[in-house]
Design a protein around this motif. Structure first.
Motif, PDB file in Angstrom:
ATOM      1  N   VAL A   1       0.986  -1.122   0.020  1.00 60.04           N
ATOM      2  CA  VAL A   1      -0.022   0.004   0.059  1.00 60.04           C
ATOM      3  C   VAL A   1       0.741   1.227   0.084  1.00 60.04           C
ATOM      4  CG1 VAL A   1      -1.992   1.275   1.298  1.00 60.04           C
ATOM      5  CG2 VAL A   1      -1.747  -1.204   1.287  1.00 60.04           C
ATOM      6  N   GLY A   2       0.672   1.890  -0.883  1.00 61.77           N
ATOM      7  CA  GLY A   2       1.471   3.327  -1.216  1.00 61.77           C
ATOM      8  C   GLY A   2       2.897   2.941  -1.759  1.00 61.77           C
ATOM      9  N   GLU A   3       3.652   4.104  -1.756  1.00 59.43           N
ATOM     10  CA  GLU A   3       5.042   4.109  -2.341  1.00 59.43           C
ATOM     11  C   GLU A   3       5.904   4.633  -1.551  1.00 59.43           C
ATOM     12  OE1 GLU A   3       4.265   4.139  -7.241  1.00 59.43           O
ATOM     13  OE2 GLU A   3       3.510   5.748  -5.975  1.00 59.43           O
ATOM     14  N   THR A   4       5.932   4.572  -0.074  1.00 56.30           N
ATOM     15  CA  THR A   4       6.700   5.282   0.827  1.00 56.30           C
ATOM     16  C   THR A   4       8.146   4.766   0.443  1.00 56.30           C
ATOM     17  OG1 THR A   4       6.517   3.696   2.489  1.00 56.30           O
ATOM     18  CG2 THR A   4       5.068   5.503   2.078  1.00 56.30           C
ATOM     19  N   PRO A   5       9.283   5.685   0.856  1.00 60.17           N
ATOM     20  CA  PRO A   5      10.608   5.275   0.752  1.00 60.17           C
ATOM     21  C   PRO A   5      10.977   4.275   1.777  1.00 60.17           C
ATOM     22  CG  PRO A   5      10.530   7.694   0.848  1.00 60.17           C
ATOM     23  CD  PRO A   5       8.876   7.114   1.186  1.00 60.17           C
ATOM     24  N   ALA A   6      10.227   3.930   2.841  1.00 57.50           N
ATOM     25  CA  ALA A   6      10.478   2.957   3.710  1.00 57.50           C
ATOM     26  C   ALA A   6      10.307   1.495   3.003  1.00 57.50           C
ATOM     27  CB  ALA A   6       9.428   2.879   5.020  1.00 57.50           C
ATOM     28  N   SER A   7       9.533   1.377   2.127  1.00 54.83           N
ATOM     29  CA  SER A   7       9.173  -0.063   1.649  1.00 54.83           C
ATOM     30  C   SER A   7       9.914  -0.254   0.301  1.00 54.83           C
ATOM     31  CB  SER A   7       7.513   0.022   1.342  1.00 54.83           C
ATOM     32  OG  SER A   7       7.256   0.866   0.322  1.00 54.83           O
ATOM     33  N   ALA A   8      10.923   0.688  -0.020  1.00 58.61           N
ATOM     34  CA  ALA A   8      11.546   0.730  -1.326  1.00 58.61           C
ATOM     35  C   ALA A   8      12.323  -0.816  -1.442  1.00 58.61           C
ATOM     36  CB  ALA A   8      12.513   1.831  -1.423  1.00 58.61           C
ATOM     37  N   GLN A   9      12.969  -1.155  -0.634  1.00 61.98           N
ATOM     38  CA  GLN A   9      13.758  -2.368  -0.580  1.00 61.98           C
ATOM     39  C   GLN A   9      12.792  -3.409  -0.689  1.00 61.98           C
ATOM     40  OE1 GLN A   9      16.679  -2.564   2.635  1.00 61.98           O
ATOM     41  NE2 GLN A   9      17.949  -0.958   1.554  1.00 61.98           N
TER      42      GLN A   9
ATOM     43  N   ARG B   1      12.537  -6.185  -3.773  1.00 64.25           N
ATOM     44  CA  ARG B   1      12.882  -7.727  -3.791  1.00 64.25           C
ATOM     45  C   ARG B   1      11.700  -8.316  -4.314  1.00 64.25           C
ATOM     46  NH1 ARG B   1      15.601  -6.311   1.324  1.00 64.25           N
ATOM     47  NH2 ARG B   1      13.533  -6.421   2.353  1.00 64.25           N
ATOM     48  N   TYR B   2      10.400  -7.999  -4.073  1.00 68.01           N
ATOM     49  CA  TYR B   2       9.201  -8.512  -4.476  1.00 68.01           C
ATOM     50  C   TYR B   2       9.235  -8.307  -5.966  1.00 68.01           C
ATOM     51  CZ  TYR B   2       4.352  -9.967  -4.729  1.00 68.01           C
ATOM     52  OH  TYR B   2       3.152 -10.557  -5.031  1.00 68.01           O
ATOM     53  N   ALA B   3       9.646  -7.290  -6.528  1.00 65.06           N
ATOM     54  CA  ALA B   3       9.740  -7.312  -8.043  1.00 65.06           C
ATOM     55  C   ALA B   3      10.692  -8.071  -8.806  1.00 65.06           C
ATOM     56  CB  ALA B   3       9.864  -5.833  -8.588  1.00 65.06           C
ATOM     57  N   ASP B   4      11.771  -8.243  -8.253  1.00 65.08           N
ATOM     58  CA  ASP B   4      12.944  -9.098  -8.675  1.00 65.08           C
ATOM     59  C   ASP B   4      12.443 -10.603  -8.543  1.00 65.08           C
ATOM     60  OD1 ASP B   4      15.932  -9.576  -9.582  1.00 65.08           O
ATOM     61  OD2 ASP B   4      15.911 -10.836  -7.672  1.00 65.08           O
TER      62      ASP B   4
END
Length: 796
Positions: free
Chosen positions: A92-100, A104-107
């Protein structure tokens, strides 16, 4: 240099964009322009387009042209879209905290595709080792290549499509190697191994860039000079580079540009010493900083900070510092942002100007009426997602979001001016006032806007920012007018890719005349059409199935005038942004016609199945390409799945070849008509280093045009060669068309190849400056013509 008093008088003389009831006299002196003098920014990195090409350059040009395939471009875009959707469903959302975690999920999502691609290319490379493909006939080579077709494991729909198009491209590389080996007198095996190895080496960097794009970072091309390389080789790319200089693209890198650089890397590997290392290649980089940039992340954070600053501002607060902090983040996401880099006095003037004017709308007593007016103009009619609903529940953010949008659009439009505007104070102030007026007319309710500036007074709507704090925001018009659309209207409206709105709606199953709801959108930096239509939830039932990328059309002033009688609601953009749904401009506008009632197409299913179904709804279209050096013209005509099956049904009922010929003729004529507007380009592969134009007027570099009479004769002769050949072919090949239509790939492509075309050699000499314009008699001969039919779409 204007003094403070003169500057104040000039500002006071400019028309205020706000309606008289809301206009206030500003303190022009406070917005004064202090003396300044900056040098132009030295940012320029292009290849020397004036240098003559070597034989290797010419070979790279031809290989590049052969490898270009819009079906592969779209498969790459579909893979990025599917990966982005998987992220949206997981996070949910695109916060910098979830970037990593997102990375990993996209990879992990792309891992099966990476495995299948590497496995196939490794098997192909090993199987072709030692085989002299140059000695095989075309049929023999096809049989050999089919032996390596993989049995693909469980993949997502986008993964399957990408692998399928990669297999097609790899086979094309093998065939091109065989042809190149024959032309340069080399043994094909000595070229094939290194080239296939290079192709396999490009897969991981390519998919890494797909991942970067999906998570909202802007990936670098597979080689830095790919667009300049393409511009040297094709007149279409050269023209697009000129067009794109006028406005900023919505994304500094798009999937079509990435696919172009992928093909350019393969072409250079094949045409050069394939075993050698290329100096300075970016596609071999493993350092993340060399692969992707984070302009959209920086802009999203800066936009959020500006919204909060405007929300919390006091009535008399100076907003210039907050705006001045926001502007650099926006300029970083705009290609034309470099126009203002190194011009702090201009940026300071912008911030002071905007700070004073929008300062009149902050504070509890001032933003309340604006917030209420935005909601009252129809915002509640939009069925909002949770993120947008939360924003509305915080009514104190409705006005700040609108004001932040005004600031963003003003700066973007101002940056689109040429350098001479920034060097003259009066022109700078006039350009700023014009950009601000347009931005206010876009984002303020009409009752706050001067009547002469209102974009669609009969509709009374305004554009509302959706997902304003996200990496890929967009704007939606908060009116959804109901209109009647006839086939005559739809068939006159161009859409992306050299097709028409009528062809697109028929491909989706609509039947004319039809009543439709018109959904209207505007892009912002970072917007992609795929993300926009996926996140939009304004439709319900059948509407949600119809709102997909294939049904998005550009809202030009002409289209807005025909459909709504409000031409100012449309936006004019260069032709480069009207040819592909993958490459759009910041600030460009679009529309979807959602059929309702009788004649509406079937509802598409939700989820991946609906995505896959929507991708089969490609409209009929035609295109043409010219190879001056080889005196060859290729015309392609794609008929949509809906039109193809209609023709098949008519043939099986005994109606003969007439329905097929009618469809081919109508689509070809649409191409001729649309080419005048630059939306159905006649691609031209240049013979030398001279630039050329891309359309059927065969314009050449530096304004040299073919004589109008010769241009008309060339068009006429092409039509006179193609139409009789198509008639003869359709009469004898109706059953071949039916067989092609039975393939799982949607639609059918008929390709007409004209070789030894009379007059092209003379035109080539003229464009190079070595001869006068040929007479019309030079076009009077007859070329050799071969026609083929294949399943699905082929787009060269």
């Amino acid at each position: 240099m204007l003094n403070q008093q003169e500057s104040s008088h000039l500002f006071a003389a400019q028309e205020n964009p706000f309606a008289e009831a809301f206009a206030e006299t500003g303190n022009g002196a406070a917005i004064g322009f202090a003396p300044w003098s900056e040098n132009l920014t030295p940012f320029t990195a292009t290849l020397d387009g004036g240098a003559s090409q070597s034989e290797t350059d010419r070979l790279v040009a031809e290989v590049y042209a052969e490898l270009r395939d819009e079906a592969f471009d779209e498969a790459l875009a579909f893979l990025a879209e599917e990966t982005e959707q998987a992220l949206d469903e997981r996070f949910v959302g695109e916060t910098p905290a979830s970037a990593q975690e997102r990375e990993r999920y996209a990879d992990a999502h792309l891992a099966p595709v990476r495995f299948e691609a590497q496995q196939y290319l490794q098997t192909l490379e090993a199987g072709m080792a030692g085989l002299d493909v140059g000695s095989l006939s075309e049929q023999q080579l096809d049989e050999v290549l089919e032996r390596f077709d993989p049995s693909i494991g469980e993949l997502t729909p986008a993964g399957e499509e990408f692998i399928g198009k990669l297999i097609k491209k790899a086979k094309g590389v093998v065939k091109t190697v065989a042809n190149v080996a024959k032309s340069v007198g080399k043994v094909a095996g000595s070229l094939l191994g290194p080239v296939l190895n290079k192709l396999r080496g490009l897969i991981n960097p390519l998919l890494r860039r797909v991942l970067s794009f999906a998570i909202g970072r802007l990936p670098a091309p597979l080689q830095p000079h790919a667009r300049a390389l393409a511009a040297r080789f094709t007149s279409e790319a050269a023209e697009e580079s000129i067009d794109e200089a006028q406005v900023s693209p919505a994304n500094l890198t798009d999937m079509e540009s990435l696919a172009e650089s992928f093909d350019a890397a393969i072409a250079e590997a094949l045409a050069g010493d394939a075993a050698a290392e290329f100096e300075g290649e970016a596609f071999g980089a493993t350092d993340e900083s060399e692969i992707e940039t984070r302009e959209l992340e920086v802009l999203a954070e800066a936009r959020g900070a500006l919204i909060e600053r405007l929300r919390d501002a006091d009535e008399d607060e100076d907003l210039a510092p907050a705006i001045e902090q926001f502007v650099p983040a926006l300029l970083g996401a705009l290609r034309l942002g470099i126009n203002l880099v190194g011009r702090p006095k201009v940026v300071g003037f912008l911030a002071n100007y905007l700070g004073q004017l929008i300062g009149k709308w902050v504070g509890p007593q001032l933003k309340g009426p604006l917030s209420n007016a935005i909601v009252d103009t129809g915002l509640r009619l939009i069925s909002l997602e949770a993120e947008d609903r939360a924003q509305l529940e915080r009514s104190d953010e409705v006005a700040p979001v609108a004001l932040a949008s005004v600031v963003e659009d003003t700066v973007r439009q101002f940056a689109e001016n040429e350098d001479y505007v920034f060097e003259d104070e009066e022109l700078t102030q006039l350009a700023t006032a014009e950009a601000f007026s347009q931005a206010v007319a876009t984002h303020f309710p009409p009752r706050f806007v001067r009547a002469s500036l209102q974009q669609a007074p009969s509709l009374g709507g305004t554009f509302v920012s959706r997902r304003p704090r996200s990496l890929r925001p967009y704007r939606k018009y908060n009116r959804t007018p109901d209109i009647q659309v006839t086939s005559q209207i739809a068939d006159t409206l161009p859409t992306f890719g050299g097709s028409t709105v009528g062809a697109a709606m028929r491909a989706a199953g609509a039947q004319f005349p039809i009543r439709a709801r018109m959904h209207i959108y505007q892009s912002a930096p970072g917007t992609t059409l795929q993300r926009m239509v996926r996140t939009d939830r304004s439709g319900a039932g059948a509407g949600r199935g119809y709102i997909n990328t294939a049904n998005v059309h550009p809202l030009t002033p002409a289209a807005a005038g025909v459909l709504l009688r409000e031409p100012k609601l449309g936006v004019a953009v260069p032709a480069a942004y009207l040819r592909s749904r993958q490459r759009i401009a910041a600030g460009q506008r679009f529309y979807i016609l959602e059929p309702v009632g009788a004649g509406a197409p079937p509802t598409l299913p939700a989820g991946p199945a609906g995505q896959a179904a929507a991708r089969r709804l490609r409209a009929s279209r035609a295109w043409a390409s010219v190879n001056m050096r080889q005196a060859r013209i290729t015309v392609g005509i794609y008929l949509s799945e809906a039109e193809t099956q209609k023709i098949v049904a008519a043939i099986r009922k005994g109606q003969g070849s007439l329905p097929l010929l009618q469809a081919l003729t109508r689509t070809y004529q649409d191409m001729e008509r649309l080419s005048a507007g630059g939306q159905a380009p006649l691609r031209m592969l240049r013979e030398d280093g001279e630039d050329g134009e891309t359309f059927e007027d065969f314009a050449a570099h530096r304004g040299k045009l073919l004589p109008p009479g010769l241009t008309a004769q060339l068009r006429q002769r092409l039509r006179a060669w193609v139409m009789p050949a198509l008639t003869k072919w359709a009469r004898a090949n109706a059953e071949a068309f039916v067989r092609a239509a039975g393939h799982p790939d949607p639609g059918v492509t008929v390709r007409i190849r004209l070789t030894a075309v009379p007059g092209l050699d003379a035109i080539r000499r003229m464009l190079r400056g070595g001869a006068s314009a040929p007479s019309g008699a030079a076009l009077r001969g007859t070329p050799s013509i071969a026609i083929s039919v294949t399943p699905g779409r082929g787009g060269k």
